[in-house]
Motif scaffolding. Structure first.
Motif, PDB file in Angstrom:
ATOM      1  N   GLY A  32      41.639  32.666  41.982  1.00 19.48           N
ATOM      2  CA  GLY A  32      42.077  33.872  41.292  1.00 19.48           C
ATOM      3  C   GLY A  32      43.502  34.186  41.663  1.00 19.48           C
ATOM      4  N   GLY A  33      44.071  35.121  40.961  1.00 20.91           N
ATOM      5  CA  GLY A  33      45.438  35.534  41.232  1.00 20.91           C
ATOM      6  C   GLY A  33      45.553  36.262  42.559  1.00 20.91           C
ATOM      7  N   PHE A  34      46.764  36.625  42.873  1.00 19.20           N
ATOM      8  CA  PHE A  34      47.093  37.302  44.126  1.00 19.20           C
ATOM      9  C   PHE A  34      46.410  38.661  44.195  1.00 19.20           C
ATOM     10  N   GLY A  35      45.614  38.901  45.260  1.00 17.39           N
ATOM     11  CA  GLY A  35      45.037  40.215  45.490  1.00 17.39           C
ATOM     12  C   GLY A  35      43.841  40.580  44.646  1.00 17.39           C
ATOM     13  N   VAL A  36      43.093  39.585  44.117  1.00 16.35           N
ATOM     14  CA  VAL A  36      41.945  39.924  43.273  1.00 16.35           C
ATOM     15  C   VAL A  36      40.652  40.086  44.063  1.00 16.35           C
ATOM     16  N   GLY A  37      40.657  39.754  45.377  1.00 13.19           N
ATOM     17  CA  GLY A  37      39.465  39.977  46.191  1.00 13.19           C
ATOM     18  C   GLY A  37      38.754  38.732  46.674  1.00 13.19           C
ATOM     19  N   LYS A  38      39.428  37.587  46.685  1.00  9.45           N
ATOM     20  CA  LYS A  38      38.786  36.331  47.078  1.00  9.45           C
ATOM     21  C   LYS A  38      38.332  36.348  48.540  1.00  9.45           C
ATOM     22  N   THR A  39      39.200  36.794  49.430  1.00  6.46           N
ATOM     23  CA  THR A  39      38.838  36.853  50.847  1.00  6.46           C
ATOM     24  C   THR A  39      37.681  37.812  51.071  1.00  6.46           C
ATOM     25  N   THR A  40      37.677  38.927  50.360  1.00  2.00           N
ATOM     26  CA  THR A  40      36.596  39.901  50.474  1.00  2.00           C
ATOM     27  C   THR A  40      35.277  39.296  50.036  1.00  2.00           C
ATOM     28  N   LEU A  41      35.268  38.555  48.932  1.00  2.00           N
ATOM     29  CA  LEU A  41      34.037  37.938  48.435  1.00  2.00           C
ATOM     30  C   LEU A  41      33.499  36.921  49.432  1.00  2.00           C
ATOM     31  N   VAL A  42      34.353  36.031  49.914  1.00  2.08           N
ATOM     32  CA  VAL A  42      33.900  35.016  50.865  1.00  2.08           C
ATOM     33  C   VAL A  42      33.335  35.680  52.116  1.00  2.08           C
ATOM     34  N   GLY A  43      34.016  36.712  52.615  1.00  4.95           N
ATOM     35  CA  GLY A  43      33.565  37.391  53.818  1.00  4.95           C
ATOM     36  C   GLY A  43      32.263  38.135  53.633  1.00  4.95           C
ATOM     37  N   SER A  44      32.061  38.730  52.454  1.00  5.66           N
ATOM     38  CA  SER A  44      30.850  39.518  52.235  1.00  5.66           C
ATOM     39  C   SER A  44      29.622  38.644  52.034  1.00  5.66           C
ATOM     40  N   VAL A  45      29.803  37.480  51.430  1.00  3.35           N
ATOM     41  CA  VAL A  45      28.649  36.647  51.086  1.00  3.35           C
ATOM     42  C   VAL A  45      28.265  35.687  52.198  1.00  3.35           C
ATOM     43  N   SER A  46      29.163  35.414  53.118  1.00  2.00           N
ATOM     44  CA  SER A  46      28.919  34.376  54.117  1.00  2.00           C
ATOM     45  C   SER A  46      27.874  34.802  55.143  1.00  2.00           C
ATOM     46  N   VAL A 122      38.598  37.919  38.742  1.00  2.11           N
ATOM     47  CA  VAL A 122      39.661  38.596  38.010  1.00  2.11           C
ATOM     48  C   VAL A 122      39.635  40.090  38.288  1.00  2.11           C
ATOM     49  N   ASP A 123      40.796  40.683  38.202  1.00  3.71           N
ATOM     50  CA  ASP A 123      40.998  42.121  38.321  1.00  3.71           C
ATOM     51  C   ASP A 123      41.370  42.613  36.932  1.00  3.71           C
ATOM     52  N   THR A 124      40.524  43.450  36.334  1.00  9.73           N
ATOM     53  CA  THR A 124      40.773  43.863  34.947  1.00  9.73           C
ATOM     54  C   THR A 124      42.001  44.738  34.806  1.00  9.73           C
ATOM     55  N   ARG A 125      42.553  45.225  35.912  1.00 13.61           N
ATOM     56  CA  ARG A 125      43.805  45.968  35.844  1.00 13.61           C
ATOM     57  C   ARG A 125      44.993  45.037  35.685  1.00 13.61           C
ATOM     58  N   ARG A 126      44.797  43.749  36.051  1.00 12.29           N
ATOM     59  CA  ARG A 126      45.904  42.790  36.068  1.00 12.29           C
ATOM     60  C   ARG A 126      45.411  41.437  35.568  1.00 12.29           C
ATOM     61  N   LEU A 127      44.902  41.402  34.349  1.00  9.30           N
ATOM     62  CA  LEU A 127      44.359  40.157  33.818  1.00  9.30           C
ATOM     63  C   LEU A 127      45.396  39.048  33.749  1.00  9.30           C
ATOM     64  N   GLU A 128      46.656  39.425  33.608  1.00  9.36           N
ATOM     65  CA  GLU A 128      47.694  38.413  33.428  1.00  9.36           C
ATOM     66  C   GLU A 128      47.827  37.480  34.626  1.00  9.36           C
TER      67      GLU A 128
END
Length: 205
Positions: A32-46, A122-128
């Motif tokens: 995903g793009g910069f700041g969309v929450g990838k680290t948060t997802l990996v940390g929460s699910v692990s 994706v972050d719907t505030r910054r789809l680009e």
């Protein structure tokens, strides 16, 4: 960023060991793009202590990276994130998160080696910020699902509007996600597994 059981420890812990019943391990990648929450997802699910390579953002980096809409972000992944989740007694997923900044995308080659599929967060505030990420996956021929992460004040779009905005083919699943919660992040990975399972085999395509 703090996750449960993320305290410093020496050597492998009992909780980090692969279950004896595991017979199949699958590698998946969170992109995903910069700041969309990838680290948060990996940390929460692990289910093990997640490995992160976050560094504090500097003013020099701010001049390179587009922080519009995420001005409060203070750290960034510079190599990868890594976690593990057991889907059932036999199937284990190794989950790798990629760095979001384009200047670190050269690391993707190694992270995608051996990966069965990917989740595009994706972050719907910054789809680009997701357009080029999706394009790179399509160029690589990597199957993926799209997960719309929930942020405060983020707009919610009907699935077909989101599909049109991201120019996705009808067969690519789009799911909602709250990357902060283990259940929601797990459901995203399950959606990817179902999609991969339903794909035709190469000989049938």
């Amino acid at each position: 960023m703090d996750f449960r059981d993320s305290e410093t420890a020496l050597g492998p812990q009992h909780a980090d060991l692969l279950p004896d019943s595991a017979t199949t391990a699958v590698k998946v990648v969170i992109v995903g793009g910069f700041g969309v929450g990838k680290t948060t997802l990996v940390g929460s699910v692990s289910e093990i202590r997640p490995l992160t390579t976050e560094e504090t953002m500097t003013q020099a980096g701010a001049e390179i990276d587009d922080t519009a809409g995420i001005e409060r972000k203070t750290s960034t992944t510079v190599a990868m994130d890594f976690g593990r989740i057991s889907i059932n007694e036999e199937l284990v997923l190794y989950v790798f998160g990629t760095p979001g900044q384009e200047r670190f995308w050269f690391l993707w080659n190694g992270l995608f080696e051996g990966a069965l599929g990917a989740v595009v967060l994706v972050d719907t505030r910054r789809l680009e910020v997701s357009f080029e990420v999706i394009g790179r996956l399509e160029d690589r021929g990597v199957p993926f699902v799209v997960a719309a992460n929930t942020f405060p004040e983020s707009p919610s779009y009907p699935t077909e509007e989101l599909r049109a905005a991201l120019d996705l083919p009808p067969e690519v699943p789009i799911v909602d996600c709250d990357a902060r919660t283990r259940e929601s992040s797990r459901d995203v990975l399950l959606a990817l597994m179902r999609y991969l399972y339903d794909l035709p085999t190469p000989s049938a395509r």
